[in-house]
Design an enzyme around this catalytic site. Structure first.
Site, PDB file in Angstrom:
ATOM      1  CG  ASP A 162      -1.662   1.226   1.468  1.00 41.90           C
ATOM      2  OD1 ASP A 162      -1.829   1.997   0.499  1.00 41.90           O
ATOM      3  OD2 ASP A 162      -2.130   1.445   2.611  1.00 41.90           O
ATOM      4  CG  ASP A 210      -1.302   1.635  -3.779  1.00 47.50           C
ATOM      5  OD1 ASP A 210      -0.111   1.516  -4.110  1.00 47.50           O
ATOM      6  OD2 ASP A 210      -1.671   2.198  -2.715  1.00 47.50           O
ATOM      7  CG  ASP A 265      -6.794 -12.364 -13.690  1.00 48.08           C
ATOM      8  OD1 ASP A 265      -7.611 -13.016 -14.362  1.00 48.08           O
ATOM      9  OD2 ASP A 265      -6.315 -12.767 -12.617  1.00 48.08           O
ATOM     10  CG  ASP A 306     -11.502 -15.519 -13.632  1.00 45.17           C
ATOM     11  OD1 ASP A 306     -10.747 -15.870 -12.720  1.00 45.17           O
ATOM     12  OD2 ASP A 306     -12.740 -15.436 -13.520  1.00 45.17           O
ATOM     13  CD  GLU A 360      -9.262 -19.964 -12.490  1.00 42.42           C
ATOM     14  OE1 GLU A 360      -9.233 -20.293 -11.301  1.00 42.42           O
ATOM     15  OE2 GLU A 360     -10.127 -19.197 -12.945  1.00 42.42           O
ATOM     16  CG  HIS A 385      -6.012 -15.284  -6.355  1.00 39.91           C
ATOM     17  ND1 HIS A 385      -5.473 -15.902  -7.476  1.00 39.91           N
ATOM     18  CD2 HIS A 385      -7.293 -15.011  -6.659  1.00 39.91           C
ATOM     19  CE1 HIS A 385      -6.401 -15.986  -8.405  1.00 39.91           C
ATOM     20  NE2 HIS A 385      -7.512 -15.452  -7.939  1.00 39.91           N
ATOM     21  CG  ASP A 386      -8.732 -18.491  -6.560  1.00 35.24           C
ATOM     22  OD1 ASP A 386      -9.175 -17.468  -5.994  1.00 35.24           O
ATOM     23  OD2 ASP A 386      -8.726 -18.646  -7.798  1.00 35.24           O
TER      24      ASP A 386
HETATM   25  C1  GLC Z   1     -11.253 -17.548 -10.597  1.00 38.21           C
HETATM   26  C2  GLC Z   1     -10.477 -16.604  -9.745  1.00 38.21           C
HETATM   27  C3  GLC Z   1     -11.187 -16.453  -8.443  1.00 38.21           C
HETATM   28  C4  GLC Z   1     -12.554 -15.882  -8.722  1.00 38.21           C
HETATM   29  C5  GLC Z   1     -13.321 -16.714  -9.747  1.00 38.21           C
HETATM   30  C6  GLC Z   1     -14.496 -15.979 -10.301  1.00 38.21           C
HETATM   31  O1  GLC Z   1     -11.324 -18.820 -10.070  1.00 38.21           O
HETATM   32  O2  GLC Z   1      -9.165 -17.031  -9.615  1.00 38.21           O
HETATM   33  O3  GLC Z   1     -10.492 -15.667  -7.524  1.00 38.21           O
HETATM   34  O4  GLC Z   1     -13.292 -15.812  -7.544  1.00 38.21           O
HETATM   35  O5  GLC Z   1     -12.518 -17.047 -10.841  1.00 38.21           O
HETATM   36  O6  GLC Z   1     -14.105 -14.955 -11.162  1.00 38.21           O
END
Ligand code: GLC
Length: 551
Positions: free
Chosen positions: A21, A29, A98, A199, A255, A328-329
């Site tokens: 930050d 940020d 992304d 995504d 993804e 991050h998931d």
């Molecule tokens: C992907 C992202 C995740 C998000 C989901 C919906 O799995 O990595 O963080 O919640 O898509 O967009």
């Protein structure tokens, strides 16, 4: 196999809200990331993947985009983005954005229009089903719990949302939608962006009969058989490739929830001309029990090895894999796969070695390079993640034992990976001077970048060495992969070789020592995570790399 910069490079993933930050409002940020570019460069990484930074009401922290062409003001807006992109390029690194194109935010103007009336020009940008408010069109469950159908009074219809109700699914059957997305892609590529992580791209083509799923089917199977890999996904991706991606020298990684061994190669084969890589989740769901993610079971290493072996065999001749163990998931690598107490340092180094020595492009998630661990909040209120919170409500409604469920949350919540980056030992971990949006892990007094920099035996220094090692040896990038001991429950040994060189990597995936003897004393020891090597055994979470080229 064709050689490419994106096969040879290493990616570092940033969750911008939690990285640094610069404005002291408690939220990371882009200027914060800019401040840390020299640090990132010092790791030896080549590409930075930024989780979404576009305008968003943040129902799902940026994965609900309300304007695809503008950068969130919270993150510093468009000018901060330009400065960051320049800074990355000046340091000869690349930026992967992304792209969230399966759904938009319900606050995007397309949806705001679409929901007004059935004859609105944007109506067909989304999926609608007429009906009555008490009878959703089918039994489909959202990834984040509850029905995928939300009632819209103005049109007397339901709309589809595979994620939250603030993430309506875009109708890719509509060529206008597809061309909007291609134009957005071109917009960012023309600005100089070097690629996209797409995504949930495996979900963009729906099975239009919207048949209900069998009762009691595990969600993971619902995903694979009913939501993902729809009939047109490959033709949509080919069109996207032809119309926009192929005009640029970029990298794409899709993804792929529900992407299996059958579909994997179709997404990434060079000859199919769709994407460069996918993230499949076979190994990332390895600890999901009979009731799914929040019913965790121990890791089965034989299965783990099988997954890596199968995917390598599947994508080796004509495609390419992405190699990752966290993002991050998911919870933190060292807590989930390793040992985050007594053997934190050793196990974090082992997984660094594993990431860097598999065949495929390695992805490092922020904080894993210092061995950041999971965080256990005593109360559900401390969790921010919508997926965790919804799962909590669903468990409560189902009458589950909530003390036990909290333990599962400790182990599996996505917030484990989202607590602020630990830069130093000061009260907010050097992430911010204000109260961070998500609680900092109290262990930041011990686990932080500043401390790791000073200790040459730290996980951080090991990552640097390991990245450099990979880059110094094209055999590790391109050479064949052979699993040498597929059935051993704790020992993972594999060879990476080509005509020029041969390497062997040895991992002890456990807290206990293992009997192991180097079969040929002339093998050259290259790297490992213990200062002293025992002759006939591997220590807890020991990892070693040997070069087998013998004169
Ligand atoms: C992907 C992202 C995740 C998000 C989901 C919906 O799995 O990595 O963080 O919640 O898509 O967009």
């Amino acid at each position: 196999m064709e050689k490419n910069w994106w096969k040879e490079g290493v990616v570092y993933q940033i969750y911008p809200r939690s990285f640094k930050d610069s404005t002291d409002n408690g939220i990371g940020d882009l200027a914060g990331i800019l401040e840390k570019l020299d640090y990132l460069k010092s790791l030896g990484i080549d590409m930075i993947w930024l989780c979404p930074v576009y305008q968003s009401p943040n129902d799902d922290n940026g994965y609900d985009i309300s304007d695809y062409r503008s950068i969130s003001e919270e993150f510093g807006g468009d000018s901060a983005f330009e400065a960051l992109l320049d800074g990355i390029h000046q340091r000869e690194m690349r930026l992967i954005m992304d792209l969230v194109a399966n759904h938009s935010s319900d606050e995007h103007h397309w949806f705001q229009e679409a929901r007004k009336s059935r004859d609105n020009p944007y109506h067909d940008y989304y999926y609608w089903k007429a009906g009555t408010p008490d009878a959703p069109p089918n039994n489909w469950q959202s990834v984040f719990n509850g029905s995928v159908w939300e009632w819209n009074d103005a049109t007397q219809e339901y709309y589809l949302h595979l994620y939250t109700k603030k993430q309506p699914d875009l109708n890719w059957e509509n060529p206008k939608v597809r061309h909007e997305i291609y134009a957005i892609i071109a917009y960012w590529l023309d600005k100089g962006v070097d690629g996209f992580r797409m995504d949930v791209i495996s979900l963009i083509s729906k099975r239009l009969d919207f048949k209900s799923t069998p009762k009691n089917m595990a969600f993971i199977d619902v995903m694979e058989q009913h939501y993902a890999n729809g009939p047109k996904v490959h033709s949509f991706l080919k069109e996207m490739n032809q119309e926009v991606l192929s005009n640029y020298d970029i990298v794409t990684v899709g993804e792929g929830p529900g992407v299996n061994l059958e579909h994997g190669p179709r997404y990434v084969s060079a000859s199919e001309k769709e994407l460069d890589m996918v993230f499949h989740f076979d190994h990332m769901s390895i600890d999901f029990g009979p009731e799914g993610k929040y019913d965790p079971i121990p890791i089965d290493w034989v299965r783990f090895k099988e997954i890596f072996r199968q995917w390598d065999a599947t994508n080796s001749s004509n495609g390419w894999n992405s190699i990752f163990l966290g993002n991050h998931d998911f919870s933190r690598i060292v807590s989930r796969f390793g040992n985050d107490t007594q053997h934190r340092v050793a196990s974090a180094k082992l997984f660094a070695t594993l990431l860097m020595t598999m065949r495929g492009t390695p992805y490092i998630y922020q904080g894993d390079e210092i061995g950041m661990t999971n965080i256990e909040h005593p109360h559900i209120d401390a969790y921010n993640d919508i997926e965790t919170r919804n799962a909590w409500v669903a468990a409560k409604n189902a009458g589950k034992n909530m003390a036990q469920f909290l333990k599962a949350v400790h182990r599996q919540s996505r917030d484990n990976a989202r607590s602020p980056m630990q830069w130093d030992a000061t009260p907010n971990a050097g992430f911010s001077n204000a109260k961070p949006w998500l609680t900092v892990n109290p262990n930041h007094s011990e686990i932080n970048v500043a401390k790791a920099e000073k200790d040459t035996s730290s996980i951080l220094h090991y990552y640097r060495k390991m990245i450099a090692f990979r880059k110094a040896h094209p055999t590790i990038v391109y050479g064949s992969f052979t699993d040498l001991d597929p059935n051993h429950p704790q020992l993972y040994t594999y060879k990476r070789e080509n005509a020029a060189h041969r390497f062997m990597i040895v991992h002890n995936l456990g807290d206990t020592e293992l009997q192991w003897t180097q079969e040929n004393p002339e093998y050259i020891f290259c790297m490992g995570n213990y200062a002293t090597l025992m002759k006939n055994k591997l220590q807890a979470w020991e990892t070693r790399i040997y070069q087998l080229d013998i004169a």
